[in-house]
Design a protein around this motif. Sequence first.
Motif, PDB file in Angstrom:
ATOM      1  N   HIS A 205       0.825  -1.218   0.000  1.00 39.52           N
ATOM      2  CA  HIS A 205       0.000   0.000   0.000  1.00 39.52           C
ATOM      3  C   HIS A 205       0.854   1.261   0.000  1.00 39.52           C
ATOM      4  O   HIS A 205       0.498   2.258  -0.667  1.00 39.52           O
ATOM      5  N   ILE A 206       1.954   1.255   0.723  1.00 38.49           N
ATOM      6  CA  ILE A 206       2.822   2.436   0.734  1.00 38.49           C
ATOM      7  C   ILE A 206       3.415   2.672  -0.652  1.00 38.49           C
ATOM      8  O   ILE A 206       3.558   3.823  -1.110  1.00 38.49           O
ATOM      9  N   ALA A 207       3.774   1.588  -1.337  1.00 37.81           N
ATOM     10  CA  ALA A 207       4.299   1.731  -2.697  1.00 37.81           C
ATOM     11  C   ALA A 207       3.259   2.340  -3.618  1.00 37.81           C
ATOM     12  O   ALA A 207       3.565   3.218  -4.450  1.00 37.81           O
ATOM     13  N   LEU A 208       2.004   1.898  -3.486  1.00 39.90           N
ATOM     14  CA  LEU A 208       0.951   2.476  -4.306  1.00 39.90           C
ATOM     15  C   LEU A 208       0.734   3.949  -3.982  1.00 39.90           C
ATOM     16  O   LEU A 208       0.549   4.784  -4.878  1.00 39.90           O
ATOM     17  N   VAL A 209       0.745   4.259  -2.673  1.00 44.65           N
ATOM     18  CA  VAL A 209       0.589   5.661  -2.273  1.00 44.65           C
ATOM     19  C   VAL A 209       1.707   6.505  -2.857  1.00 44.65           C
ATOM     20  O   VAL A 209       1.488   7.625  -3.362  1.00 44.65           O
ATOM     21  N   VAL A 279      -1.326  -0.273 -12.278  1.00 43.43           N
ATOM     22  CA  VAL A 279      -1.521   0.393 -13.570  1.00 43.43           C
ATOM     23  C   VAL A 279      -2.154   1.763 -13.368  1.00 43.43           C
ATOM     24  O   VAL A 279      -1.769   2.759 -14.007  1.00 43.43           O
ATOM     25  N   SER A 280      -3.127   1.822 -12.460  1.00 44.41           N
ATOM     26  CA  SER A 280      -3.782   3.118 -12.195  1.00 44.41           C
ATOM     27  C   SER A 280      -2.815   4.111 -11.585  1.00 44.41           C
ATOM     28  O   SER A 280      -3.033   5.330 -11.636  1.00 44.41           O
ATOM     29  N   ALA A 281      -1.738   3.610 -10.985  1.00 41.70           N
ATOM     30  CA  ALA A 281      -0.733   4.497 -10.396  1.00 41.70           C
ATOM     31  C   ALA A 281       0.351   4.877 -11.397  1.00 41.70           C
ATOM     32  O   ALA A 281       1.297   5.581 -11.035  1.00 41.70           O
ATOM     33  N   GLY A 282       0.239   4.373 -12.634  1.00 43.94           N
ATOM     34  CA  GLY A 282       1.160   4.812 -13.676  1.00 43.94           C
ATOM     35  C   GLY A 282       2.116   3.756 -14.182  1.00 43.94           C
ATOM     36  O   GLY A 282       2.927   4.033 -15.075  1.00 43.94           O
ATOM     37  N   ALA A 311       7.278  -8.408  -5.910  1.00 42.07           N
ATOM     38  CA  ALA A 311       8.089  -8.078  -7.085  1.00 42.07           C
ATOM     39  C   ALA A 311       7.597  -6.789  -7.741  1.00 42.07           C
ATOM     40  O   ALA A 311       8.403  -5.952  -8.184  1.00 42.07           O
ATOM     41  N   LEU A 312       6.285  -6.600  -7.815  1.00 40.81           N
ATOM     42  CA  LEU A 312       5.748  -5.358  -8.375  1.00 40.81           C
ATOM     43  C   LEU A 312       6.072  -4.162  -7.483  1.00 40.81           C
ATOM     44  O   LEU A 312       6.373  -3.057  -7.973  1.00 40.81           O
ATOM     45  N   VAL A 313       6.011  -4.366  -6.152  1.00 41.11           N
ATOM     46  CA  VAL A 313       6.370  -3.288  -5.236  1.00 41.11           C
ATOM     47  C   VAL A 313       7.827  -2.885  -5.438  1.00 41.11           C
ATOM     48  O   VAL A 313       8.155  -1.687  -5.506  1.00 41.11           O
TER      49      VAL A 313
END
Length: 400
Positions: A205-209, A279-282, A311-313
Amino acid sequence: MTSTSTWGRWCAEHPRTIDLALTILVLLATWTAHRIALDGNDTREVTVVGVLVTAIAAATIVFRRRYPFSALAVAVLLGVLMIALSAPPNAGTGSAAMVCLYYVASTSDRRRTFFAAASTVSSLMLVTIFLGVGNNLLQEALGLLAWLLMASFAGAEVRSRRAYLESVEARAVQAERMREDEARHRVVEERMRIARDLHDVVAHHIALVNLQVGVASHLIGKDPEKATTALRGVEETSKAALDEIRATVGVLRDAQDGDRSMKPAPGLSDLPALVDQFVSAGMEIEVRAVGSLRPLGPAVDLTAYRIIQEALVNASKHALPGAVTVSLSYEAEVLVLSVENSGTAVPSTSPPGYGLLGMKERAQAMGGEVSAGFRADGGFRVDAQLPLVSVSSGSEREES
């Protein structure tokens, strides 16, 4: 506490008192036996030599604890001397030897006990039969044999009983130590599991933020509407993070309440939603699947999801923008997955985290393996192989 155990402990704490009491009892037994012999028309008188030798034989009992074999040898020699010299009071001269033989049998191994018993019995019996004075020498010899054998067998039984109790106590101590080690091992495993879960939830979640804030910062002057959308995503992501952390803490504080509020563990069926978040985060992500899709065990399904998530994070935090490819290959007995990004690695000033370590630990718990490293073109790649049937016997649900 029973009276028997109290008496045994008192005896162990006062060995000198016990030895003195035994010495006095042997002297009394010897004197009593002589008086009985006098009543049986034994006309021999008590002599100074007889009394002195009898007292010395009885005194060997005091030294039997420190010098068991020496005390026994002295007691036997004095008994032989008393019988050979026919020096009263020689009736009951085997009493001291009997006490010393009992102690030897109770503290020595079988071989030494057999040797000591054989030597004692043969010496006293032969001297009694061939050098003794009286009309009932064979009867006296057989009586002496019975008492000496009884002392040796009693001592051997005490030794066996003591060894049995010591073995039982040792097994109990070992079992308790094993239980403590197992409890510590389970505590360590549970701490590692909790650490992995918290890392997966918080880091994701922090990575997405972080991505969404970066997008909003980039677009706030160019496209306020899209920037607002990105900030709304930050709000939703942070709320989801708080909800998951609250649920995890609730499970740790109260297992029953945690079970009622616990969400199903995520799996590869949730992979599209996970990819949409990034994806929504770019990020630019492509998912490829090879082979016949099949249902996985909950543990393997969760592990595959967490590895891809981490891995995505890592790709979002440590690489410049680039395409990310997630590949899934369903083979006969294993699930092969890989996550690779084409972006150039960004130097990091922060200390190394636990993401890769957590991925490897999860895979190993399932009987699989994870490898990670830089590609030749500058990107990064994570590969994992997981058995389609987990070797782990753990729970098939995970507390979110």
